[in-house]
Design an enzyme around this catalytic site. Sequence first.
Site, PDB file in Angstrom:
ATOM      1  N   HIS A 153       0.838  -1.220   0.000  1.00 41.02           N
ATOM      2  CA  HIS A 153       0.000   0.000   0.000  1.00 41.02           C
ATOM      3  C   HIS A 153       0.868   1.263   0.000  1.00 41.02           C
ATOM      4  O   HIS A 153       0.413   2.317   0.465  1.00 41.02           O
ATOM      5  CB  HIS A 153      -0.950   0.041   1.211  1.00 41.02           C
ATOM      6  CG  HIS A 153      -1.654  -1.250   1.480  1.00 41.02           C
ATOM      7  ND1 HIS A 153      -2.903  -1.533   0.982  1.00 41.02           N
ATOM      8  CD2 HIS A 153      -1.259  -2.353   2.169  1.00 41.02           C
ATOM      9  CE1 HIS A 153      -3.265  -2.744   1.368  1.00 41.02           C
ATOM     10  NE2 HIS A 153      -2.279  -3.271   2.080  1.00 41.02           N
ATOM     11  N   SER A 274      15.084  22.009 -15.590  1.00 39.48           N
ATOM     12  CA  SER A 274      13.924  22.863 -15.782  1.00 39.48           C
ATOM     13  C   SER A 274      14.405  24.201 -16.329  1.00 39.48           C
ATOM     14  O   SER A 274      15.464  24.693 -15.937  1.00 39.48           O
ATOM     15  CB  SER A 274      13.205  23.064 -14.449  1.00 39.48           C
ATOM     16  OG  SER A 274      12.426  24.250 -14.502  1.00 39.48           O
ATOM     17  N   LYS A 280      16.188  21.960 -10.292  1.00 41.27           N
ATOM     18  CA  LYS A 280      15.482  20.729 -10.647  1.00 41.27           C
ATOM     19  C   LYS A 280      16.271  19.790 -11.537  1.00 41.27           C
ATOM     20  O   LYS A 280      16.997  20.199 -12.422  1.00 41.27           O
ATOM     21  CB  LYS A 280      14.144  21.061 -11.321  1.00 41.27           C
ATOM     22  CG  LYS A 280      13.229  21.728 -10.340  1.00 41.27           C
ATOM     23  CD  LYS A 280      11.783  21.485 -10.543  1.00 41.27           C
ATOM     24  CE  LYS A 280      11.366  20.099 -10.882  1.00 41.27           C
ATOM     25  NZ  LYS A 280       9.934  19.948 -10.849  1.00 41.27           N
ATOM     26  N   GLU A 287       9.466   9.022 -16.640  1.00 33.84           N
ATOM     27  CA  GLU A 287       8.059   9.414 -16.848  1.00 33.84           C
ATOM     28  C   GLU A 287       7.555   8.971 -18.225  1.00 33.84           C
ATOM     29  O   GLU A 287       6.427   8.505 -18.377  1.00 33.84           O
ATOM     30  CB  GLU A 287       7.913  10.929 -16.707  1.00 33.84           C
ATOM     31  CG  GLU A 287       8.184  11.414 -15.299  1.00 33.84           C
ATOM     32  CD  GLU A 287       8.333  12.924 -15.263  1.00 33.84           C
ATOM     33  OE1 GLU A 287       7.343  13.598 -15.005  1.00 33.84           O
ATOM     34  OE2 GLU A 287       9.444  13.418 -15.521  1.00 33.84           O
TER      35      GLU A 287
END
Length: 455
Positions: A153, A274, A280, A287
Amino acid sequence: MWGGRFAAGPDAIMEAINASIGFDKRLAKQDIDGSRAHAAMLAAQGILTDKDAEAIREGLLTVLSEIEGGTFEFSTALEDIHMNVEARLKDIVGEAAGRLHTARSRNDQVATDFKLWVREQMDATISGLTALMQALLAQAEAGADWVMPGFTHLQTAQPVTWGHHMMAYVEMFARDRSRFQDARKRMNECPLGAAALAGTSFAIDRHATAEALGFDRPSANSLDAVSDRDFALEFLAAATICAMHLSRMAEELVIWSSAQFRFVTLSDRFSTGSSIMPQKKNPDAAELIRAKIGRILGANVALLTVMKGLPLAYSKDMQEDKEQVFDAADNLALALAAMEGMVRDMTANRDNLEAAAGSGFSTATDLADWLVRVLDMPFRDAHHVTGALVKLAEDKGCDLPDLSLDDMHSVNAQITADVFDVLGVHNSVASRMSYGGTAPEKVLTQVRRWKDALA
Ligand code: ARG
């Protein structure tokens, strides 16, 4: 090609909807391989003269070199790769070219070409999966005894080893590999010579063409041979499951590389920055891999839907098979390569993994097991006592190993000091010696087994 029966040429829209050359040009090599095998067989059977067969052979090689060299002019009016190649062959060798289509049809031709293409993709996918498994094995071996939290979970459950987690992916990708290997065996029957649908009255040798093209045997039923796209569907089904696995793993890498987790550091080679936030480092490759399932599952559903309800044998609907498979195969190959590169390059942050492994009362089960083993408590009672100790630790704002023996006695008077041995994460994982368990020793056994299997 069929001017004999037609008084007018096709409408421009007819040509646009009908033509497949825009995408099936990718089958050029397979088409020419198939034609060469067919021509050689026709000559061996005395259906074609050696002189014509030789002209066709030479001519096809010229066409192939023109296509590979980028000088070939593809024509939409010629509809597909089969007719583009044949028309150019006619320019080069003249009349003999017209004899190549004896005892075959575009229906068995396209089935053969596409099978050859899908078979190559299956082999490439199997290699890609092997490379990914090897990258995972290297990670598993290096960190066989590094501890980290195991989750259910996405809540801390029990400590596991980094090696064990990596090896879980090895098992998943191994099943993918075996799905492609299995599908490849089943698909390896040659449709060539099924002709339009009924076979042919010429004395062809389908065993010879099957063998020349690396098939195990000719397909046994000509209607089935030209109607079947199971091989493409099986490729897509296996690709879909594999893409789902890649997506799950990619999701873990996204989570693990976040500032909140810091379990892994992805290499600069597989990250992006970024344009506005200088701090970043984004896991874009992960992704995108996570997303690839979308188009691959889409291709699977699209082709199943195209095939559903089609009567035997060939229908033009089936021309809609190729773009889906091309797109899925391209993207699966890319995702596998990117995942392999990311896994090879990534650094597991051992200290962060270890710190996280001990938090969240991850050894509560070890404590309950100790109560069962040493105090002979029924597991349900042990679960209850442990729950009370977790609550106590939570109230005190500490972890289980930080409780004193007096604290323990406030819940159960029989607990002895050696309970602390099982509360450490290293002891916890080392004790999980059951077959398939997370103990470093067990992990290394699996690493060796897979290294041998892949060697
Ligand atoms: N371009 C066609 C396809 O991809 C080739 C087969 C055409 N056969 C036919 N009878 N029209 O399916």
